[in-house]
Design a protein around this motif. Sequence first.
Motif, PDB file in Angstrom:
ATOM      1  N   ALA A  56       8.937   7.130   1.159  1.00 62.35           N
ATOM      2  CA  ALA A  56       8.918   6.418  -0.085  1.00 62.35           C
ATOM      3  C   ALA A  56       7.655   6.211  -0.672  1.00 62.35           C
ATOM      4  CB  ALA A  56       9.257   4.944   0.575  1.00 62.35           C
ATOM      5  N   GLY A  57       6.497   6.430   0.188  1.00 61.93           N
ATOM      6  CA  GLY A  57       5.404   6.542  -0.632  1.00 61.93           C
ATOM      7  C   GLY A  57       4.946   7.910  -1.213  1.00 61.93           C
ATOM      8  N   ARG A  58       5.523   8.803  -0.456  1.00 64.31           N
ATOM      9  CA  ARG A  58       5.081  10.221  -0.929  1.00 64.31           C
ATOM     10  C   ARG A  58       5.782  10.518  -2.458  1.00 64.31           C
ATOM     11  NH1 ARG A  58       6.946  15.470   2.135  1.00 64.31           N
ATOM     12  NH2 ARG A  58       8.913  14.560   1.447  1.00 64.31           N
ATOM     13  N   SER A  59       7.141   9.837  -2.468  1.00 61.32           N
ATOM     14  CA  SER A  59       8.145  10.287  -3.533  1.00 61.32           C
ATOM     15  C   SER A  59       7.836   9.005  -4.568  1.00 61.32           C
ATOM     16  CB  SER A  59       9.490  10.175  -3.181  1.00 61.32           C
ATOM     17  OG  SER A  59       9.948   8.595  -2.544  1.00 61.32           O
ATOM     18  N   SER A  60       6.965   8.141  -4.503  1.00 57.23           N
ATOM     19  CA  SER A  60       6.813   6.818  -5.376  1.00 57.23           C
ATOM     20  C   SER A  60       6.196   7.606  -6.695  1.00 57.23           C
ATOM     21  CB  SER A  60       6.013   5.856  -4.871  1.00 57.23           C
ATOM     22  OG  SER A  60       5.726   4.954  -5.957  1.00 57.23           O
ATOM     23  N   LEU A  61       6.376   7.312  -8.074  1.00 59.09           N
ATOM     24  CA  LEU A  61       5.978   7.448  -9.016  1.00 59.09           C
ATOM     25  C   LEU A  61       4.764   6.429  -9.743  1.00 59.09           C
ATOM     26  CD1 LEU A  61       9.152   8.655 -11.103  1.00 59.09           C
ATOM     27  CD2 LEU A  61       7.627   9.993  -9.917  1.00 59.09           C
ATOM     28  N   LEU A  62       4.583   5.485  -8.938  1.00 60.67           N
ATOM     29  CA  LEU A  62       3.882   4.195  -9.339  1.00 60.67           C
ATOM     30  C   LEU A  62       2.677   4.433  -8.114  1.00 60.67           C
ATOM     31  CD1 LEU A  62       5.974   1.461 -10.546  1.00 60.67           C
ATOM     32  CD2 LEU A  62       4.841   3.091 -11.917  1.00 60.67           C
ATOM     33  N   ARG A  63       1.366   4.613  -8.555  1.00 55.92           N
ATOM     34  CA  ARG A  63       0.359   4.786  -7.395  1.00 55.92           C
ATOM     35  C   ARG A  63       0.340   3.373  -6.640  1.00 55.92           C
ATOM     36  NH1 ARG A  63      -5.384   6.350  -9.768  1.00 55.92           N
ATOM     37  NH2 ARG A  63      -4.094   8.049 -10.463  1.00 55.92           N
ATOM     38  N   SER A  64       0.374   2.234  -7.269  1.00 52.01           N
ATOM     39  CA  SER A  64       0.218   0.946  -6.616  1.00 52.01           C
ATOM     40  C   SER A  64       1.586   0.846  -5.321  1.00 52.01           C
ATOM     41  CB  SER A  64       0.529  -0.235  -7.533  1.00 52.01           C
ATOM     42  OG  SER A  64       1.622  -0.299  -8.211  1.00 52.01           O
ATOM     43  N   ASP A  65       2.668   1.373  -5.801  1.00 54.74           N
ATOM     44  CA  ASP A  65       3.806   1.351  -4.904  1.00 54.74           C
ATOM     45  C   ASP A  65       3.488   2.345  -3.968  1.00 54.74           C
ATOM     46  OD1 ASP A  65       4.780  -0.531  -6.306  1.00 54.74           O
ATOM     47  OD2 ASP A  65       6.737   0.466  -6.876  1.00 54.74           O
ATOM     48  N   ALA A  66       3.059   3.393  -4.093  1.00 51.70           N
ATOM     49  CA  ALA A  66       2.700   4.407  -3.119  1.00 51.70           C
ATOM     50  C   ALA A  66       1.607   3.921  -2.101  1.00 51.70           C
ATOM     51  CB  ALA A  66       2.141   5.660  -3.558  1.00 51.70           C
ATOM     52  N   ARG A  67       0.709   3.132  -2.483  1.00 49.22           N
ATOM     53  CA  ARG A  67      -0.278   2.333  -1.517  1.00 49.22           C
ATOM     54  C   ARG A  67       0.499   1.575  -0.705  1.00 49.22           C
ATOM     55  NH1 ARG A  67      -4.043   2.281  -5.986  1.00 49.22           N
ATOM     56  NH2 ARG A  67      -3.458   0.417  -6.607  1.00 49.22           N
ATOM     57  N   ALA A  68       1.514   0.797  -1.430  1.00 51.41           N
ATOM     58  CA  ALA A  68       2.019  -0.267  -0.466  1.00 51.41           C
ATOM     59  C   ALA A  68       2.910   0.284   0.596  1.00 51.41           C
ATOM     60  CB  ALA A  68       3.067  -0.986  -1.496  1.00 51.41           C
ATOM     61  N   TRP A  69       3.597   1.394   0.361  1.00 51.91           N
ATOM     62  CA  TRP A  69       4.369   2.234   1.285  1.00 51.91           C
ATOM     63  C   TRP A  69       3.510   2.752   2.389  1.00 51.91           C
ATOM     64  CZ3 TRP A  69       9.072   0.837   2.273  1.00 51.91           C
ATOM     65  CH2 TRP A  69      10.043   0.344   1.280  1.00 51.91           C
ATOM     66  N   PHE A  70       2.508   3.279   2.108  1.00 53.69           N
ATOM     67  CA  PHE A  70       1.400   3.915   2.921  1.00 53.69           C
ATOM     68  C   PHE A  70       0.877   2.636   3.900  1.00 53.69           C
ATOM     69  CE2 PHE A  70       0.867   7.633   0.149  1.00 53.69           C
ATOM     70  CZ  PHE A  70       1.721   8.215   0.468  1.00 53.69           C
ATOM     71  N   GLY A 117       1.041  -4.832   2.854  1.00 56.00           N
ATOM     72  CA  GLY A 117       1.879  -3.728   2.228  1.00 56.00           C
ATOM     73  C   GLY A 117       2.689  -4.784   1.098  1.00 56.00           C
ATOM     74  N   ILE A 118       3.187  -5.605   1.517  1.00 55.14           N
ATOM     75  CA  ILE A 118       4.145  -6.470   0.547  1.00 55.14           C
ATOM     76  C   ILE A 118       3.277  -6.952  -0.720  1.00 55.14           C
ATOM     77  CG2 ILE A 118       5.484  -8.727   0.198  1.00 55.14           C
ATOM     78  CD1 ILE A 118       6.459  -8.160   2.861  1.00 55.14           C
ATOM     79  N   ALA A 119       1.982  -7.239  -0.454  1.00 54.56           N
ATOM     80  CA  ALA A 119       1.250  -7.780  -1.501  1.00 54.56           C
ATOM     81  C   ALA A 119       1.085  -6.649  -2.520  1.00 54.56           C
ATOM     82  CB  ALA A 119       0.008  -8.540  -0.882  1.00 54.56           C
ATOM     83  N   LEU A 120       0.585  -5.736  -1.778  1.00 58.27           N
ATOM     84  CA  LEU A 120       0.594  -4.234  -2.675  1.00 58.27           C
ATOM     85  C   LEU A 120       1.655  -3.752  -3.483  1.00 58.27           C
ATOM     86  CD1 LEU A 120      -2.135  -2.181  -0.354  1.00 58.27           C
ATOM     87  CD2 LEU A 120      -2.504  -3.572  -2.390  1.00 58.27           C
ATOM     88  N   TYR A 121       2.861  -4.121  -2.916  1.00 66.25           N
ATOM     89  CA  TYR A 121       4.135  -3.723  -3.572  1.00 66.25           C
ATOM     90  C   TYR A 121       4.251  -4.455  -4.826  1.00 66.25           C
ATOM     91  CZ  TYR A 121       9.174  -2.657  -3.624  1.00 66.25           C
ATOM     92  OH  TYR A 121      10.475  -2.138  -4.193  1.00 66.25           O
ATOM     93  N   ARG A 122       3.545  -4.185  -5.676  1.00 64.11           N
ATOM     94  CA  ARG A 122       3.254  -5.158  -7.016  1.00 64.11           C
ATOM     95  C   ARG A 122       4.853  -5.458  -7.616  1.00 64.11           C
ATOM     96  NH1 ARG A 122      -2.366  -3.330  -9.398  1.00 64.11           N
ATOM     97  NH2 ARG A 122      -3.557  -3.881  -7.505  1.00 64.11           N
ATOM     98  N   PRO A 123       4.913  -6.582  -8.375  1.00 63.98           N
ATOM     99  CA  PRO A 123       5.918  -6.807  -9.021  1.00 63.98           C
ATOM    100  C   PRO A 123       5.749  -6.107 -10.578  1.00 63.98           C
ATOM    101  CG  PRO A 123       4.301  -8.930  -9.124  1.00 63.98           C
ATOM    102  CD  PRO A 123       4.106  -7.859  -8.154  1.00 63.98           C
ATOM    103  N   LEU A 124       6.718  -5.987 -11.179  1.00 62.10           N
ATOM    104  CA  LEU A 124       6.663  -5.294 -12.551  1.00 62.10           C
ATOM    105  C   LEU A 124       6.022  -6.041 -13.538  1.00 62.10           C
ATOM    106  CD1 LEU A 124      10.269  -3.786 -12.418  1.00 62.10           C
ATOM    107  CD2 LEU A 124       8.323  -2.402 -11.938  1.00 62.10           C
ATOM    108  N   ARG A 125       5.992  -5.431 -14.724  1.00 59.59           N
ATOM    109  CA  ARG A 125       5.111  -6.360 -15.859  1.00 59.59           C
ATOM    110  C   ARG A 125       5.643  -7.594 -15.796  1.00 59.59           C
ATOM    111  NH1 ARG A 125       6.414  -1.265 -17.777  1.00 59.59           N
ATOM    112  NH2 ARG A 125       8.474  -2.134 -18.617  1.00 59.59           N
ATOM    113  N   GLY A 126       4.735  -8.593 -16.250  1.00 60.33           N
ATOM    114  CA  GLY A 126       4.913  -9.870 -16.365  1.00 60.33           C
ATOM    115  C   GLY A 126       4.475 -10.659 -15.169  1.00 60.33           C
ATOM    116  N   ARG A 127       3.728 -10.258 -14.382  1.00 61.33           N
ATOM    117  CA  ARG A 127       3.261 -10.861 -13.143  1.00 61.33           C
ATOM    118  C   ARG A 127       2.209 -12.013 -13.531  1.00 61.33           C
ATOM    119  NH1 ARG A 127      -0.254  -7.939  -8.253  1.00 61.33           N
ATOM    120  NH2 ARG A 127      -0.579  -9.711  -6.934  1.00 61.33           N
TER     121      ARG A 127
END
Length: 603
Positions: A56-70, A117-127
């Motif tokens: 999931a981290g390797r395939s993510s198009l968002l850097r923040s989500d990739a960090r979260a999955w790693f 990891g959940i904290a880094l799995y950031r919400p989308l715009r409007g946080r």
Amino acid sequence: MTFHSRTLLLAAWGFGLAVYVVGQVGLIGFPYLEAAWTDLAWLLAAAAAAVSAWQAGRSSLLRSDARAWFVIMLACLLWLGGQLIWTWLELVTRQFTPFPSPADWFFLPFAPVFALGIALYRPLRGRPGVTVQQVCNLLILLCGLLIAVPLLLSDRLRVTQLPADAVALALVYLVVYLAALLFGFFCYGVFRWGPKRLPLLLLLLGIILHGLVTSAYCASLLDSTFSSGDSISIFWLIAFGFISWAALEYRLRRDVIATAGSDKAGRGLYVFDRLLPVGVIAVLVALVFWRHDDIDVAIMPWLLPPAALLVVVLAVREWFGYRADLAMYRASVAAAAALAASEQEAQSARRVAEEANRAKSQFLAHMSHELRTPLNAVIGFSEILTQQMFGPLGERYREYAASILDSGRHLLAVINDILDLSKVEAGHYELVESLVDIEGVTEQVRGLLREQLQAGRLELHVACDPDLPLVWGDERLLRQILLNLVGNAIKFTPAQGRISMRAELAEQGALRVLVQDSGIGMSEADLERALVPFGQASGVLARKVQGTGLGLPLARQFVRLHGGDLVIRSQPGKGTEIAVLVPPERLRQPSVAFTGARTGPEI
């Protein structure tokens, strides 16, 4: 593809759990083999979850989500490392249920790293921003757990044979895992997630099962009743299955997640901020009354430090809450004052605008009289000169008189257009309504523009559908609309070009008058300029044509006074088509019109 991947994963995990249960039942009575079978299942489940998070981290198009999955992968690897040590101790050194052991240094960080990891799995715009009150709420939850756990386990704490450091480690397990669980719910409740909501829910299900089964594990450690073959062991496998499922759902949604916005804001933010401290205190008070007989000197060291910390956190929260409420009150007072000031400014601006509008109307009315009177005299005397009513004039004098007449008429037309436009914009224009034969109006327009057509070597083709209805409207304005449109077509169409005017019934019963030409046409930018008063299109021919830029804006305003609209299609070099649309409610059939409509039908 999505359904196939999801079905394949769930089928694989379901098959693995079934194989585990069958093997566990078959190995009852063989403690060593039972422990080996369970340890192997835990190792495979943790490894599968770590691989899924890595994918999931390797395939993510968002850097923040990739960090979260790693980071989630790192949490699974920590658990895997602890399980390897646990397996070594059980199978090689024959220390069944080793606690405390070096494996705890890997099991214990799993929960906080997973929460990170959940904290880094950031919400989308409007946080929304995290406030001091929300941090205090999390600390209140933590203090509540630190107080509630010893109260609930007071009977086991009293009889446990474990040393103090082992008891402390068991309680830390409980608090850390439950705190990670509550932190996940906090993130889910107060932030915005959009298409990332389902993967987050699956991750939360994973940490929920980890928290609950670890709580049961720690409670059984206090009375030394846990073994690797217990019935709760399967829930660790299911928890890792949820983590793998969450990683798959994220991979299936990665394109949507990379481009999507947010959905609704967190619904629990207000309730969480306002009611959580009251709820925590109410639960603790109920626990104290329920377990008051079990509270003694033995568990007081476990209760007093978190209770003191809870008091401090509550005081800090109330202090910052007071400051936030005070700042909000001051901001509301300032906003009310600014609103009152803006209302006063708006009223002053409205009075100034009304005075300016009255001054403009008075100026136009005065100038209308002052300009039209001498202009009418100039036009009348120049007509007398051009017609040589009092005797013959020389050729040069006749040319001068004709130029004076043309200029006077042009200036009078400009003045009339400006006055009409000012009346329409001010909302003071009143229609002089009657029944109008649109076919007759088109013939009048052709007659009035005959000289201009001949001068431009152009021909106007007029066509009307048979049995057209009459129009209830202002005949002068309807004639002026077509005069302006055909006049513009004459100005911007080269010699030998084509101009046509056709009246017909359009869709939904409206009357449509089409004016088409093969002139220079207009681009989108030119069209926007041409619809603005005094605006003119660009181009060589357009710059050579004399005009005020009021014809098209006035035509549109006159059509809208009748409840209709002007639809324009034009391309540079291909000509222009303008459709005048008159709404059906202004149309009258001749048979109805001449049997009582003369007095003015209601519209």
